[in-house]
Scaffold this motif. Structure first.
Motif, PDB file in Angstrom:
ATOM      1  N   SER A   1       0.831  -1.206   0.000  1.00 59.47           N
ATOM      2  CA  SER A   1       0.000   0.000   0.000  1.00 59.47           C
ATOM      3  C   SER A   1       0.865   1.256   0.000  1.00 59.47           C
ATOM      4  O   SER A   1       0.595   2.213  -0.749  1.00 59.47           O
TER       5      SER A   1
ATOM      6  N   LEU B   1       2.381   1.764  -3.400  1.00 63.22           N
ATOM      7  CA  LEU B   1       1.427   2.274  -4.384  1.00 63.22           C
ATOM      8  C   LEU B   1       1.240   3.776  -4.235  1.00 63.22           C
ATOM      9  O   LEU B   1       1.240   4.512  -5.238  1.00 63.22           O
TER      10      LEU B   1
ATOM     11  N   LEU C   1       2.320   6.288  -7.251  1.00 63.86           N
ATOM     12  CA  LEU C   1       1.345   7.134  -7.941  1.00 63.86           C
ATOM     13  C   LEU C   1       1.711   8.615  -7.804  1.00 63.86           C
ATOM     14  O   LEU C   1       1.575   9.391  -8.760  1.00 63.86           O
TER      15      LEU C   1
ATOM     16  N   SER D   1       0.410   3.608 -14.304  1.00 71.08           N
ATOM     17  CA  SER D   1      -0.179   3.794 -12.979  1.00 71.08           C
ATOM     18  C   SER D   1      -1.459   2.978 -12.856  1.00 71.08           C
ATOM     19  O   SER D   1      -1.738   2.374 -11.808  1.00 71.08           O
TER      20      SER D   1
ATOM     21  N   MET E   1      -0.564  -0.666 -12.372  1.00 67.48           N
ATOM     22  CA  MET E   1      -0.078  -0.918 -11.016  1.00 67.48           C
ATOM     23  C   MET E   1      -1.234  -0.931 -10.021  1.00 67.48           C
ATOM     24  O   MET E   1      -1.272  -1.772  -9.107  1.00 67.48           O
ATOM     25  N   MET E   2      -2.178  -0.011 -10.158  1.00 63.27           N
ATOM     26  CA  MET E   2      -3.336  -0.001  -9.264  1.00 63.27           C
ATOM     27  C   MET E   2      -4.154  -1.278  -9.419  1.00 63.27           C
ATOM     28  O   MET E   2      -4.669  -1.825  -8.432  1.00 63.27           O
TER      29      MET E   2
ATOM     30  N   TYR F   1      -2.337  -4.073  -7.628  1.00 65.84           N
ATOM     31  CA  TYR F   1      -2.498  -3.918  -6.175  1.00 65.84           C
ATOM     32  C   TYR F   1      -3.897  -4.346  -5.745  1.00 65.84           C
ATOM     33  O   TYR F   1      -4.064  -5.071  -4.761  1.00 65.84           O
TER      34      TYR F   1
ATOM     35  N   THR G   1      10.622   4.273  -9.500  1.00 67.77           N
ATOM     36  CA  THR G   1      10.181   4.719  -8.173  1.00 67.77           C
ATOM     37  C   THR G   1      11.336   5.012  -7.223  1.00 67.77           C
ATOM     38  O   THR G   1      11.088   5.384  -6.069  1.00 67.77           O
TER      39      THR G   1
ATOM     40  N   ASP H   1       5.091  -2.896 -13.132  1.00 66.29           N
ATOM     41  CA  ASP H   1       3.894  -3.665 -12.786  1.00 66.29           C
ATOM     42  C   ASP H   1       4.241  -5.137 -12.588  1.00 66.29           C
ATOM     43  O   ASP H   1       4.874  -5.754 -13.442  1.00 66.29           O
TER      44      ASP H   1
ATOM     45  N   SER I   1       0.403 -11.038  -8.588  1.00 66.50           N
ATOM     46  CA  SER I   1      -0.327 -10.306  -7.543  1.00 66.50           C
ATOM     47  C   SER I   1      -1.324 -11.219  -6.844  1.00 66.50           C
ATOM     48  O   SER I   1      -1.492 -11.153  -5.618  1.00 66.50           O
TER      49      SER I   1
END
Length: 478
Positions: free
Chosen positions: A85, A88, A92, A131, A134-135, A138, A380, A433, A439
Motif C-alpha cells: 500500500s 502504491l 502514484l 499507474s 499498477m493499481m 495492487y 520509483t 507492474d 499479484s
C-alpha cells in the motif's frame, strides 16, 4: 473490437453474475490471451483480457458485504499488504510529480518507443497507463487477500491455476498447428493489441511457439510460472483424475516451454528445477515435514523421467542435437544477438535514469528496461524499491502464525512456485507492474497471515450459499 474480445466480455459478465467461482477460473484462463485488445478501436492503451477480467473480479469481491472494511484492514496490516500500500501511494505520487520535476533533464527509453534508441524524459500517456496497471495489480492482491482466507477458496485457486495451464497449453498447440498448416491468419482476431507482436519467428529452422501471447518470451515464461505452481501444489489436488490431469499439464507446459525457445524461460526452468530439487531433498531429510505424503511418487516419476531420457540418448544420441543447438543459441550465445544488445541498452539507460534522478526515480511509465529490479529503481527510486522488495521478501519469508497444517503447507508451496517467476522478471521485466497472476499469488500468501479466526473453513456448501461464517470474508461460493 474483434469477435474473441466481444465473446470474452460476454463470458466475463456472465461469470460475474453467477454465484460460483467461474470468474476466478476465467481470470486465470484469460492469462493465455496476451495479445488480444479488449477495447474498441485500434489506438490508445491496451486492455488485455486478464486485466479486464481482474477489474470485474475486484468489483465483485468488494461489493460483497463487509469486504470493503476487510480490504482496508488488509491494506493497513503490517503483516499483509501495508508495504505494498505504501509503495502504491508513493509510486502514484511519483508518476505525477517526477516526470515534471526532471522533464528535459534525463535520458530514457520511453515505454511506448517503437524504435531503437533513447529520448529525453517528459510527461506522457505512459505515466497514466502504467499507474493504472499498477493499481489494478495492487487491487488484485488486495482482493485475493480478502477472500483467500478459507480452505474452499484455496481449493478454488488451485483449480483456477489448472484451468489457466490447460488454456495456455491449448493456445500453444493451436499456434503450432496453424503455423504448420499455413493458416496462421485465422488467429489474427486474437492478435489485435497495438504493441509489437513477434508471432512468426523461427529459431534453428523451428517455429517459436507463442500461443496467443505477443512473443515467445512472454509465452515461455508463463508456461514456466504455471508449471512451477502446479508441481508444488500437486499433492494438494484431489487424488485421482485431478492429480493425473495436473501431471499431464505439467509435462505439456514443460514441452511448450522448450518449444518457445525463450532464453528467459529456459533460465526460469533451470531455476525451477533447482528449487524443486532442494525442496525435495529437504522433505526427504526432514521426517517431520508436512509435505512428505507423496514423496515416493515424486521420486518414482523423476527416476522414470531420467531413465527415459538416458535410454533415448543411448539408443539415438542424434535425437538431442537440435535441443542442444537450440539451448546453445538461445542461452549461451544470447549476448551476440540484437535483442540482447537492445535490452542491454534499456537497462543501462534505466540505471542511469535512477542515478541521474538522485535515487528518486523518474516515475511509473517513464522508462522501459529489461530487468524488473532496475525498472522499480528507475521508476520509483530507492524509496519505492525498499517498499516493493520489502513487501515481497516479507511475504516469501514470513511463516503464518497459529495456522493449521493446511494453511502452512499452502503458503509454502505458493511461495516456492513464485520464486522462478520473480527470477524471470529480473531477466525480462520491462515495466514495474508485477502483473495479475503474481499479484494473485502474493495476495493468497498474504491471506495466510490474517488473524486465525478468519482462516477457518467455510460451512458446508448448502449453508455457504446463504451466508459466510462470522468474521470470514464474503466472496465466491463453493
Amino acid at each position: 473490437m474483434s469477435w474473441p474480445a466481444a465473446l470474452l466480455w460476454v463470458l466475463i459478465f456472465a461469470a460475474a453474475a453467477s454465484n460460483g467461482p467461474g470468474l476466478l477460473y476465467l481470470l486465470m484462463a484469460c492469462g493465455a490471451f496476451g495479445s488480444l485488445q479488449m477495447l474498441p478501436g485500434s489506438g490508445g492503451a491496451n486492455l488485455l483480457p486478464q486485466s479486464a477480467c481482474a477489474a470485474v473480479f475486484i468489483g465483485k469481491v468488494l461489493i460483497q458485504r463487509g469486504n470493503v472494511l476487510r480490504a482496508v484492514e488488509a491494506g493497513l496490516d503490517p503483516q499483509r499488504l501495508a508495504l505494498f500500500s505504501a509503495f502504491l501511494v508513493y509510486a502514484l505520487f511519483g508518476a505525477v510529480v517526477l516526470p515534471r520535476v526532471f522533464s528535459g533533464m534525463i535520458e530514457v527509453v520511453p515505454v511506448s518507443a517503437f524504435r531503437f534508441g533513447t529520448d529525453i524524459l517528459k510527461p506522457g500517456a505512459g505515466n497514466i497507463t502504467q499507474s493504472g496497471y499498477m493499481m489494478l495489480s495492487y487491487a488484485t492482491a488486495l482482493s485475493f487477500t480478502v477472500i483467500g482466507q478459507t480452505e474452499a477458496m484455496r481449493a478454488h485457486y488451485r483449480r483456477a491455476l489448472l484451468y489457466g495451464a490447460c488454456t495456455l497449453v491449448a493456445t500453444g498447440l493451436v499456434d503450432l498447428i496453424t503455423f504448420t498448416l499455413n493458416i496462421g491468419a485465422v488467429l489474427e482476431p486474437f492478435r489485435t493489441a497495438t504493441y509489437a507482436l513477434l508471432t512468426d519467428v523461427e529459431a534453428e529452422g523451428a517455429k517459436r511457439v507463442v500461443g496467443l501471447m505477443p512473443e515467445a518470451s512472454s509465452y515461455g515464461t508463463a508456461c514456466v510460472g504455471l508449471a512451477a505452481a502446479l508441481v508444488f501444489n500437486r499433492p494438494l489436488y484431489s487424488p485421482g483424475n485431478e492429480q493425473r490431469l495436473v501431471i499431464v499439464a505439467i509435462g505439456a507446459l514443460v514441452l511448450m516451454t522448450m518449444l518457445s525457445t525463450s532464453s528467459t524461460a529456459y533460465v526460469g526452468l533451470a531455476v525451477f528445477g533447482l528449487i524443486y530439487g532442494l525442496d525435495l531433498l529437504v522433505r526427504m531429510l526432514d521426517a517431520g515435514n508436512a509435505r512428505r505424503d507423496q514423496i515416493g511418487l515424486e521420486v518414482g516419476l523423476i527416476v522414470f523421467a531420467v531413465f527415459a531420457v538416458f535410454a533415448a540418448f543411448v539408443i539415438k544420441p542424434a535425437l538431442f542435437d537440435p535441443i542442444v543447438a537450440m539451448v546453445d543459441k538461445m542461452v549461451f550465445q544470447k549476448s551476440s544477438s540484437a535483442s540482447y544488445v537492445e535490452r542491454s541498452l534499456w537497462n543501462r539507460v534505466g540505471w542511469h535514469a535512477f542515478l541521474d534522478s538522485g535515487g528518486l526515480g523518474v516515475g511509473l511509465g517513464s522508462v522501459r528496461v529489461s530487468n524488473w529490479a532496475i525498472s522499480i529503481l528507475g521508476s520509483t527510486g530507492i524509496f519505492g524499491a525498499l517498499m516493493m522488495f520489502g513487501f515481497i521478501a516479507q511475504q516469501l519469508v514470513a511463516v503464518p502464525r497459529n495456522a493449521s497444517r493446511e494453511v502452512v503447507v499452502f503458503a509454502t508451496v505458493t511461495k516456492l512456485g513464485l520464486v522462478p517467476v520473480l527470477v524471470m522478471y529480473q531477466l525480462s521485466g520491462t515495466i514495474p507492474d508485477i502483473g495479475i497472476a503474481a499479484s494473485a499469488a502474493l495476495g493468497m500468501i498474504a491471506a495466510t497471515h490474517a488473524p486465525s479466526a478468519r482462516r477457518r473453513a467455510v460451512p458446508p456448501p448448502s449453508l455457504a450459499v446463504r451466508s459466510a461464517p462470522v468474521g470470514a470474508p464474503s466472496g465466491f461460493r463453493s
